[in-house]
Design a protein around this motif. Structure first.
Motif, short mmCIF file in Angstrom:
data_model
loop_
_atom_site.label_atom_id
_atom_site.label_comp_id
_atom_site.label_asym_id
_atom_site.label_seq_id
_atom_site.Cartn_x
_atom_site.Cartn_y
_atom_site.Cartn_z
N THR A 188 -49.13 -12.30 46.80
CA THR A 188 -49.51 -13.10 48.11
C THR A 188 -50.12 -12.22 48.94
N MET A 217 -45.26 -5.67 58.39
CA MET A 217 -45.79 -4.50 57.39
C MET A 217 -44.83 -4.53 56.16
N GLY A 218 -44.56 -5.86 55.88
CA GLY A 218 -43.45 -6.03 54.93
C GLY A 218 -44.31 -6.36 53.48
N ASN A 219 -43.58 -6.93 52.67
CA ASN A 219 -44.25 -7.36 51.36
C ASN A 219 -45.75 -7.84 51.38
N VAL A 220 -45.95 -8.85 52.48
CA VAL A 220 -46.95 -9.43 52.45
C VAL A 220 -48.11 -8.74 53.38
N ASP A 240 -44.68 -4.10 63.55
CA ASP A 240 -43.67 -4.80 62.57
C ASP A 240 -42.57 -5.20 63.77
N GLU A 241 -41.30 -5.50 63.49
CA GLU A 241 -40.46 -5.70 64.49
C GLU A 241 -40.13 -4.99 65.81
N ALA A 295 -45.83 -11.91 59.57
CA ALA A 295 -44.57 -11.45 59.89
C ALA A 295 -43.76 -12.79 59.70
N ASN A 318 -45.91 -17.69 56.91
CA ASN A 318 -45.87 -19.35 56.99
C ASN A 318 -45.78 -19.88 58.33
#
Ligand code: NAD
Length: 417
Positions: A188, A217-220, A240-241, A295, A318
């Motif tokens: 992704t 800054m997660g997977n995607v 990030d969160e 995010a 999304n």
């Protein structure tokens, strides 16, 4: 009026169809998901009690091929949300022109409150209950919110045990050891980077000087940040969160990634190179050229859209932009590359995983990435073509491309019997 995700996606379809002059009779059936299944999932808890969870699987359209879509575990999910997500998957698969329809599944549960054993029993029972409608030739689940390769492995194993033989092609996003595809985890983010470079080239904004901000800054987001950084782009902000960082001269993404790879580390505590610290949502309106929300949904809303400074938004998450914000951005002339195009790299490589499984093949990473790039480039051109032809935003253009393909398939196949 209360927000209804499914009503919202019907409006999006109507709007795109009107702009492209697609008669209602040609896409009317897409307003009705083909199949909606609701199941009650009893789970024996570790303390001996029994809890019953609600599960769903919605198959929106199978006109273009087997249904495809993730399964999410979330305490607030409901049937309308699953229906909307299933319809969005039909549109996403059609935009990138892979031979799938759309589906989505969910279990109404907070997985953080379950032990690993409870989670495993829940997953196995859920798959047993939706087993009659899934399978490599009819509907292929994948990970989504709060589900992961490990859970996909339980799903594949449950389906295979009940069939009596190994069926790797029943789910995608599996660990590589049991038929997962190389490159799926990064797919992704890699797709987001391909699309980002395309939109820059299209707008004549090439050059490593463009300033990029990435929320998540997660997977995607993490993969996209790493790839863009290694290509020499200037990433001025990441978030990030816990918070966001900003440095006009560019952040050291390699160092940030190493820091984040340690469990429990958050950006709000990162200080190397003295970045400016901001709140999680300040990144949306920071001073830069491209914003990549990667995010969660609903981050660009009517309350901050007017203050957005960027000229380009690439939707890696999304639904990061609300309908009202979208209209504001349109008026401001901000180019928004929509989620159903920008983040489709994941489902594209899921498709490659399934292709490898049903042919008992194993592709090299080079093959995976090359085919991914070809599909994303073609989809980008298709969407750009439609938005130029009808004088509409890229979002409407993407929906037009998808609706045309979906309605053509329905029309050619006709109505049974
Ligand atoms: N993983 C995929 O293959 C894939 C495919 C298509 C779309 N997506 C979408 O991309 C988005 C990110 O998915 P992911 O897999 O990277 O998730 P993830 O859980 O790996 O990472 C999410 C990131 O967002 C951050 N975040 C969470 N809440 C936030 C907030 N309120 N403000 C700022 N940052 C916040 C988290 O700290 C984390 O860095 C989601 O919208 C997902 O639906 C993911």
């Amino acid at each position: 009026m209360q927000y209804n995700a499914y009503e919202n996606i019907l409006c999006v379809m109507d709007n795109a169809a009107k702009k492209a002059g697609i008669p209602e009779k040609d896409y009317m059936l897409l307003k009705y998901p083909e199949r909606e299944l609701k199941v009650s999932i009893p789970v024996e808890m570790d303390d001996g009690s029994v809890c019953v969870f609600e599960g769903y699987r919605v198959q929106h359209s199978s006109s273009r091929g087997p249904c495809k879509g993730g399964i999410r575990y979330h305490p607030h999910v409901d049937m309308d949300e699953v229906k909307a997500l299933a319809a969005a998957m039909s549109l996403k698969c059609a935009v990138v022109n892979i031979p799938y329809g759309g589906a989505k599944g969910a279990v109404r549960v907070d997985p953080g409150r379950l032990s690993q054993d409870e989670l495993k029993r829940l997953t196995r029972r859920y798959i047993a209950m939706i087993l009659p409608i899934i399978g490599p030739e009819r509907d292929i689940p994948a990970p989504d919110l709060n589900t992961n390769p490990n859970i996909m492995a339980w799903m594949m194993d449950t389906y295979s045990m009940l069939k009596g033989f190994a069926v790797p092609g029943v789910v995608t996003g599996k660990p590589v050891e049991i038929g997962g595809s190389l490159g799926r985890r990064e797919a992704t983010g890699r797709g987001v980077v391909i699309i980002t470079e395309q939109i820059l080239r299209h707008l004549n904004r090439c050059g490593r000087g463009v300033r990029i901000a990435i929320q998540g800054m997660g997977n995607v987001g993490g993969t996209a940040a790493g790839l863009l950084y290694s290509k020499g782009y200037r990433i001025v902000s990441v978030g990030d969160e816990s918070g966001s960082l900003y440095n006009e001269n560019g952040l050291d993404i390699a160092s940030i990634q190493e820091y984040l790879s340690k469990r429990g580390n958050f950006l709000s505590d990162y200080n190397q190179g003295n970045p400016k610290h901001m709140t999680p949502d300040e990144i949306i309106t920071c001073d830069c050229d491209i914003l990549i929300p990667a995010a969660i949904e609903n981050q660009i809303t009517e309350s901050n859209a007017e203050r957005i400074k960027v000229g380009i938004i690439v939707e890696a998450a999304n639904g990061p932009t609300s309908v009202k914000a979208d209209a504001i951005l349109d008026k401001k002339g901000v180019v928004v590359v929509p989620d159903i195009l920008a983040n489709a790299g994941g489902v594209v490589v899921s498709y490659f995983e399934w292709v490898q499984n049903i042919q008992s093949l194993m592709w090299d990473i080079e093959d995976v990435n090359l085919h991914l790039e070809n599909i994303m480039l073609k989809a980008f051109q298709d969407v750009l073509g439609a938005s130029g032809e009808y004088g509409v935003s890229m979002r409407t253009g993407a929906n037009i491309v998808a609706l045309k393909r979906l309605s053509a398939a329905k029309k050619i196949r006709g109505i049974f019997p």
